[in-house]
Design an enzyme around this catalytic site. Structure first.
Site, mmCIF file in Angstrom:
data_model
loop_
_atom_site.group_PDB
_atom_site.id
_atom_site.type_symbol
_atom_site.label_atom_id
_atom_site.label_comp_id
_atom_site.label_asym_id
_atom_site.label_seq_id
_atom_site.Cartn_x
_atom_site.Cartn_y
_atom_site.Cartn_z
ATOM 1 N N GLY A 303 -11.609 -24.582 5.243
ATOM 2 C CA GLY A 303 -10.273 -25.167 5.189
ATOM 3 C C GLY A 303 -10.201 -26.521 5.865
ATOM 4 N N SER A 304 -9.024 -27.122 5.833
ATOM 5 C CA SER A 304 -8.841 -28.467 6.396
ATOM 6 C C SER A 304 -9.173 -28.497 7.886
ATOM 7 C CB SER A 304 -7.399 -28.925 6.179
ATOM 8 O OG SER A 304 -7.065 -28.904 4.820
ATOM 9 N N ALA A 375 -9.549 -19.905 12.420
ATOM 10 C CA ALA A 375 -8.683 -20.799 11.648
ATOM 11 C C ALA A 375 -8.305 -20.212 10.301
ATOM 12 C CB ALA A 375 -9.376 -22.150 11.444
ATOM 13 N N LYS A 421 5.392 -23.280 12.589
ATOM 14 C CA LYS A 421 6.251 -22.405 11.789
ATOM 15 C C LYS A 421 6.377 -21.013 12.402
ATOM 16 C CE LYS A 421 5.369 -24.902 7.507
ATOM 17 N NZ LYS A 421 4.705 -26.035 8.162
ATOM 18 N N LYS A 433 2.189 -15.478 11.450
ATOM 19 C CA LYS A 433 1.439 -16.167 12.494
ATOM 20 C C LYS A 433 2.007 -15.855 13.879
ATOM 21 C CE LYS A 433 -1.517 -18.684 11.950
ATOM 22 N NZ LYS A 433 -2.979 -18.409 11.923
ATOM 23 N N ASN A 471 2.055 -30.119 10.960
ATOM 24 C CA ASN A 471 1.301 -30.536 9.781
ATOM 25 C C ASN A 471 0.185 -31.503 10.156
ATOM 26 O OD1 ASN A 471 3.234 -29.467 7.540
ATOM 27 N ND2 ASN A 471 4.538 -30.532 9.001
ATOM 28 N N VAL A 472 -0.925 -31.396 9.453
ATOM 29 C CA VAL A 472 -2.034 -32.321 9.665
ATOM 30 C C VAL A 472 -2.204 -33.188 8.422
ATOM 31 C CG1 VAL A 472 -3.291 -30.994 11.385
ATOM 32 C CG2 VAL A 472 -3.662 -30.511 8.972
ATOM 33 N N SER A 475 -4.468 -32.523 4.761
ATOM 34 C CA SER A 475 -4.761 -31.126 4.455
ATOM 35 C C SER A 475 -4.391 -30.820 3.005
ATOM 36 C CB SER A 475 -3.999 -30.195 5.401
ATOM 37 O OG SER A 475 -2.614 -30.313 5.196
#
Length: 648
Positions: A303-304, A375, A421, A433, A471-472, A475
């Site tokens: 993933g990112s 992650a 979030k 999460k 947020n990144v 991604s």
């Protein structure tokens, strides 16, 4: 067109002047210098009366000059690109020739066929010739620079003065051929207003700059790398330049400024480069000391965030790495990355789901990791809103599997990647999460109690640390790639709500902070990252359209998606924070849960997820996380508001 214009075009349109022409020019200068010096001493009658023998004498001395020219290669350079080094070569050649002439000119008299030059006349002849040759090169270079070198060059302003701006200005002026024509500097320092720097005016970055851009025909602004952070925060100037059609070039957000970089390292800006963010410094030595020679397991490695974690951790020379992800093609890419960039790091790339408990058990028993970076997670809010059972089975159950195995097999530290979030969640993904956070924190507290009950001191065998951020940039599935695609297609660009804002952070910066938190965390903490200033998504879309140069691309507002917030939070309203070891990282003070009760509730939730009864699944999630209030979702019917706005 005049004769001189034709001559200039003939020369300057050539690649370079032939070396014989340069040599001829230097010989002619030496000859005329000798004539002039002789005339200064003996005037015109004596000079004209001895012109033939005088010419023969000077030409004889020129033979010495030719030796110097040959040794120091004064005629092999391109004159229009002359530099101080070329002038120095001419000086060395003439000094060498003068030395030979001084030694031999007494012998020259004995031939009786030459005009005797006195010592000071000889020095005068060589000195004058040297000065004229220098002047000729400087004049030719200046004429070329003024008439042709800047032809087609972009008229440019440099944002920033002092070391960074001046260095950039010198760099673009030394380019041959020139790509940028310096027309001034931009500075917010009032002390430099209307000053001249390197012969060009310093302008203020205010509304008056619009007139300067039009008057001077400015097409490009180069941002000094030392001023990147300040420029990113100056949205007014950014908008002014973009509205004026000015191309902005700066050091990309993925690069760090290093000494020796030049204008070639600058690139046309992307929206990522312009988003405001603060510089983040991380103690990488401590991180390296923790990870060097250790076994590292990373879930969600394709993933990112996970893939960047792989890249950064691999640089610290771990003993071995195990990379786990269920995405086949991206995981294959990670395998190639490790093979090509980190061939000395022993690495096992595994294709599987973290919810496969039996296989995860086998991997832990065989690999015995020292550190786990977790992650892996389903992250897309709308998808999880439609598939709550999958969010339970992957995000929650998968986390429980990895966490429990970390305890069983003596992992030193478990670092979990969470999200903003999870704070006051309004959607299934965020709540899943938050439940992961609750479980790992409660598990950590249980281990501490057991450890202390046994009379043990020091660090607990397995420490659980959680990191939260927003947020990144870059991604997969984020708004920026989506907007780029929509703009390329001619629009419209879809924004859910004109008021919606989000925090953004670079993936490398986020991962560095994760590693920093993992290094210093003692267990049980939820680390919150300083995400900087929030960005209005509508403004982001507008600016991306302007940067693209696209015309008639409209922004359409589609309404908030199920579970989507207008404003993301990093901390709950009922939480506060404490400072930590890093100015950009704070420790969240959150409600603590009893492990036995939490574990029982989560086990029941996992079992319920296998029924695929979405309403009942989400109802149980809301029982575990009372602050979970659905927004714009079918699950809102499960929330019964009271007078004070809370759910019963």
């Amino acid at each position: 067109m005049t004769f001189f214009q034709k001559l200039g075009n003939w020369y300057f349109n050539k690649k370079s002047l032939p070396y014989w022409a340069i040599l001829f020019m230097d010989i002619l200068i030496c000859y005329l210098s000798g004539i002039l010096v002789y005339w200064l001493f003996y005037r015109s009658a004596v000079t004209t009366g001895n012109i033939l023998i005088l010419s023969k004498t000077i030409l004889f001395y020129i033979c010495f000059n030719l030796i110097g020219f040959k040794i120091f290669h004064t005629y092999s350079g391109i004159i229009r690109y002359s530099s101080f080094i070329d002038l120095r070569r001419v000086g060395y050649a003439m000094a060498f020739s003068l030395l030979i002439a001084e030694v031999l000119h007494y012998a020259v008299y004995s031939f009786g066929v030459f005009v005797p030059f006195r010592g000071r006349q000889l020095v005068g002849m060589y000195l004058l010739a040297t000065l004229v040759m220098w002047a000729a090169r400087i004049v030719i270079k200046s004429v070329y620079d003024a008439s042709f070198a800047n032809e087609g060059a972009a008229k440019t302003l440099i944002y920033g003065i002092r070391d960074g701006g001046v260095a950039l200005a010198k760099n673009i002026r030394s380019e041959k051929p020139s790509r940028f024509l310096l027309k001034g500097f931009i500075s917010h320092d009032k002390a430099y207003k209307s000053h001249l720097l390197m012969g060009e005016r310093v302008y203020r970055g205010d509304e008056s700059l619009r007139d300067v851009i039009v008057k001077e025909g400015i097409s490009t602004v180069l941002v000094s790398p030392l001023q990147n952070q300040r420029f990113r925060k100056d949205s007014f100037l950014q908008d002014l330049l973009i509205d004026s059609g000015v191309k902005i070039m700066m050091l990309p957000e993925t690069k760090e400024w290093k000494k020796g970089m030049n204008v070639n390292d600058l690139q046309s800006v992307s929206i990522n480069d312009l988003l405001p963010r603060n510089e983040i410094n991380v103690d990488l030595e401590s991180v390296g000391a923790m990870l060097k020679g250790k076994k590292i397991l990373i879930t969600g490695s394709a993933g990112s965030i996970g893939s960047e974690m792989v890249r950064q951790i691999a640089t610290f020379a771990p003993e071995a790495m195990m990379l786990i992800d269920q995405a086949e093609t991206p995981q294959h890419d990670m395998k190639l990355l490790m093979k090509n960039k980190f061939p000395n790091v022993r690495c096992n790339v595994v294709l599987m789901s973290i919810s496969n408990q039996a296989r995860m058990e086998r991997l832990f028993s065989e690999f015995r990791p020292d550190y786990v970076f977790h992650a892996a997670a389903y992250k897309h809010v709308p998808m999880m809103e439609e598939n709550p059972s999958e969010s339970i089975q992957n995000n929650i159950y998968g986390t429980k599997v990895v966490a429990d195995l970390s305890v069983k097999y003596g992992v030193k530290k478990f670092v979990m990647i969470s999200t903003d979030k999870a704070v006051n969640p309004t959607n299934v993904m965020g709540c899943s999460k938050r439940i992961c956070e609750i479980y790992t924190q409660a598990l950590n507290a249980k281990l501490v109690k057991e450890y202390e009950a046994n009379g043990s001191k020091g660090e607990i065998p397995t420490q659980f640390v959680t990191t939260r951020f927003g947020n990144v940039l870059g991604s997969t599935g984020s708004v920026i790639p989506l907007f780029e695609k929509q703009i390329k297609a001619g629009g419209p660009v879809t924004v859910t709500d004109p008021k919606i804002i989000r925090f953004f952070m670079l993936i490398p910066e986020a991962c560095k902070l994760v590693l920093e938190a993992g290094t210093h965390g003692k267990g049980g903490e939820i680390f919150v990252f300083d995400m900087g200033e929030p960005v209005k998504i509508a403004d982001l879309a507008h600016r991306m359209i302007q940067l693209s140069g696209a015309k008639d691309v409209k922004i359409v507002y589609t309404g908030l998606r199920p579970g989507e917030k207008l404003y993301e939070e990093v901390l709950s309203n009922t939480e506060n924070t404490l400072p930590s070891f890093h100015e950009k990282i704070r420790i969240a003070k959150v409600k603590e849960y009893d492990f036995a009760k939490v574990s029982q509730a989560i086990d029941a939730l996992i079992e319920e997820s296998k029924t695929y009864d979405e309403m009942e699944i989400v109802r149980q999630m809301k029982e575990i996380v009372p602050e979970f209030i659905s927004k714009n979702s079918v699950f809102s019917s499960l929330d019964v508001p009271t007078a004070d706005g809370h759910r019963e």
